[in-house]
Design a protein around this motif. Structure first.
Motif, short mmCIF file in Angstrom:
data_model
loop_
_atom_site.label_atom_id
_atom_site.label_comp_id
_atom_site.label_asym_id
_atom_site.label_seq_id
_atom_site.Cartn_x
_atom_site.Cartn_y
_atom_site.Cartn_z
N ALA A 84 8.74 -3.28 1.24
CA ALA A 84 8.97 -2.85 -0.14
C ALA A 84 7.94 -3.42 -1.11
O ALA A 84 7.58 -2.79 -2.10
CB ALA A 84 10.38 -3.23 -0.58
N SER A 85 7.42 -4.62 -0.82
CA SER A 85 6.45 -5.25 -1.72
C SER A 85 5.12 -4.52 -1.72
O SER A 85 4.28 -4.76 -2.59
CB SER A 85 6.23 -6.71 -1.31
OG SER A 85 5.63 -6.79 -0.03
N TYR A 86 4.94 -3.61 -0.75
CA TYR A 86 3.69 -2.83 -0.71
C TYR A 86 3.51 -2.02 -1.99
O TYR A 86 2.39 -1.71 -2.39
CB TYR A 86 3.72 -1.90 0.51
CG TYR A 86 2.41 -1.21 0.80
CD1 TYR A 86 1.25 -1.94 1.02
CD2 TYR A 86 2.32 0.18 0.85
CE1 TYR A 86 0.06 -1.31 1.29
CE2 TYR A 86 1.14 0.82 1.13
CZ TYR A 86 0.00 0.07 1.35
OH TYR A 86 -1.19 0.69 1.60
N ILE A 87 4.60 -1.69 -2.64
CA ILE A 87 4.55 -0.96 -3.91
C ILE A 87 3.72 -1.72 -4.93
O ILE A 87 2.93 -1.14 -5.67
CB ILE A 87 5.96 -0.76 -4.48
CG1 ILE A 87 6.78 0.14 -3.59
CG2 ILE A 87 5.92 -0.18 -5.89
CD1 ILE A 87 8.19 0.34 -4.07
N LYS A 88 3.92 -3.02 -4.97
CA LYS A 88 3.33 -3.84 -6.03
C LYS A 88 1.85 -4.15 -5.80
O LYS A 88 1.21 -4.75 -6.65
CB LYS A 88 4.12 -5.14 -6.17
CG LYS A 88 5.58 -4.89 -6.54
CD LYS A 88 6.37 -6.20 -6.59
CE LYS A 88 7.80 -5.94 -7.02
NZ LYS A 88 8.54 -5.07 -6.08
N LEU A 89 1.32 -3.74 -4.65
CA LEU A 89 -0.08 -4.02 -4.36
C LEU A 89 -1.03 -3.02 -5.00
O LEU A 89 -2.24 -3.20 -5.00
CB LEU A 89 -0.30 -4.02 -2.84
CG LEU A 89 0.46 -5.10 -2.06
CD1 LEU A 89 0.17 -4.99 -0.58
CD2 LEU A 89 0.08 -6.49 -2.58
N ASN A 90 -0.49 -1.94 -5.53
CA ASN A 90 -1.32 -0.89 -6.12
C ASN A 90 -1.01 -0.78 -7.61
O ASN A 90 0.15 -0.73 -8.00
CB ASN A 90 -1.06 0.44 -5.42
CG ASN A 90 -2.15 1.46 -5.70
OD1 ASN A 90 -2.41 1.79 -6.85
ND2 ASN A 90 -2.77 1.96 -4.65
#
Length: 287
Positions: A84-90
């Motif tokens: 879910a934290s992959y969202i915050k990488l972009n």
């Protein structure tokens, strides 16, 4: 059958495996996994449901799902896992919204998620390109792989839109998808979800909107909005540490009592109890 919980240690991970038999345990991950069938046949098992799989199928497994595979013909699996934290990488807001769309609308039933015919050869090509990049590892292979991963997830988001609401058909027209996208973009702004506002922004007749939406989706417009907001509540309860009053404020509910009543009416349990029960159920070793 025992259930093994697995943890993802990177924003996303890629794995390619050719299996004659799938490990006997069922699995529950704390992340999302896209599983593409490069070759082979068998049965996909998700949450006690079964689906006959074949080459070209793409499955999305969510953190709430327990899954396994019963292999009939030796199968080549491509696994793309992301948390879910992959969202915050972009920093691209559109990307974040589409990722959020996946988190909040993913089906928990088995079956191929590719509903848009033109996306089937596209996904096949994208997966093949990732496999080549991983095998060849030439200059910039990591950056190229990351770009392809983002594209695959965007294609998945598009296909999830074709599956929801629950009765939406594969040949649904662009108009209803525009309505769904408008609702999702403006879900935090209630004034923009009034029928007049929706019609004004999308160029649709007020008298036509309700009948058209119900015919295309099987739900009334208001019912879809209620259900979509409740899915957002569920995801915040499951994947964040937000307090109930913070969720109330973010999603513009009148107060905590309003949210409690609505959530219990549709889910049979209040939000705090839902979070507690799900937290216990998703602990390692729990079935």
């Amino acid at each position: 059958m025992s259930v093994q919980t697995r943890v993802l240690h990177q924003p996303f991970e890629i794995e390619y495996r050719e299996l004659v038999t799938f490990p006997s345990k069922s699995y529950r991950n704390n992340y999302f996994t896209l599983i593409y069938i490069l070759d082979g046949t068998g049965i996909q098992l998700v949450n006690n449901h079964r689906f006959n799989y074949r080459k070209g199928n793409l499955f999305l497994i969510t953190p709430q799902d327990t899954f396994s595979f019963d292999i009939s013909i030796p199968t080549k699996f491509f696994f793309l896992s992301f948390n879910a934290s992959y969202i915050k990488l972009n920093k691209d807001r559109d990307w974040v919204e589409r990722m959020d769309f996946i988190l909040n609308n993913a089906s928990h039933r088995p079956g191929c998620i590719l509903k848009n015919r033109v996306d089937k050869p596209l996904i096949a090509s994208l997966v093949e390109n990732i496999v080549q990049e991983q095998n060849n590892r030439q200059l910039y292979h990591s950056k190229i792989t990351e770009t392809i991963v983002q594209t695959i997830i965007l294609v998945v988001a598009r296909n999830i839109a074709l599956k929801l609401p629950k009765n939406i058909k594969e040949n649904t027209g662009e108009a209803v998808l525009d309505i769904l996208h408008y609702i999702q973009e403006n879900i935090f702004t209630p004034d923009r979800l009034k029928v007049g506002e929706i019609c004004s922004n999308l160029g649709i007749s007020v008298s036509y909107l309700g009948k058209y939406f119900k015919k295309q989706t099987g739900e009334t417009l208001q019912q879809y909005i209620i259900n979509y907001k409740l899915r957002l509540v569920e995801m915040r309860l499951l994947h964040s540490d937000m307090r109930i009053n913070e969720i109330v404020f973010e999603l513009n509910y009148t107060d905590e009592s309003h949210l409690n009543r609505l959530f219990k009416k549709y889910k049979g349990i209040n939000p705090s109890e839902f979070r507690r029960v799900q937290s216990v159920a998703n602990q390692p070793g729990k079935i």
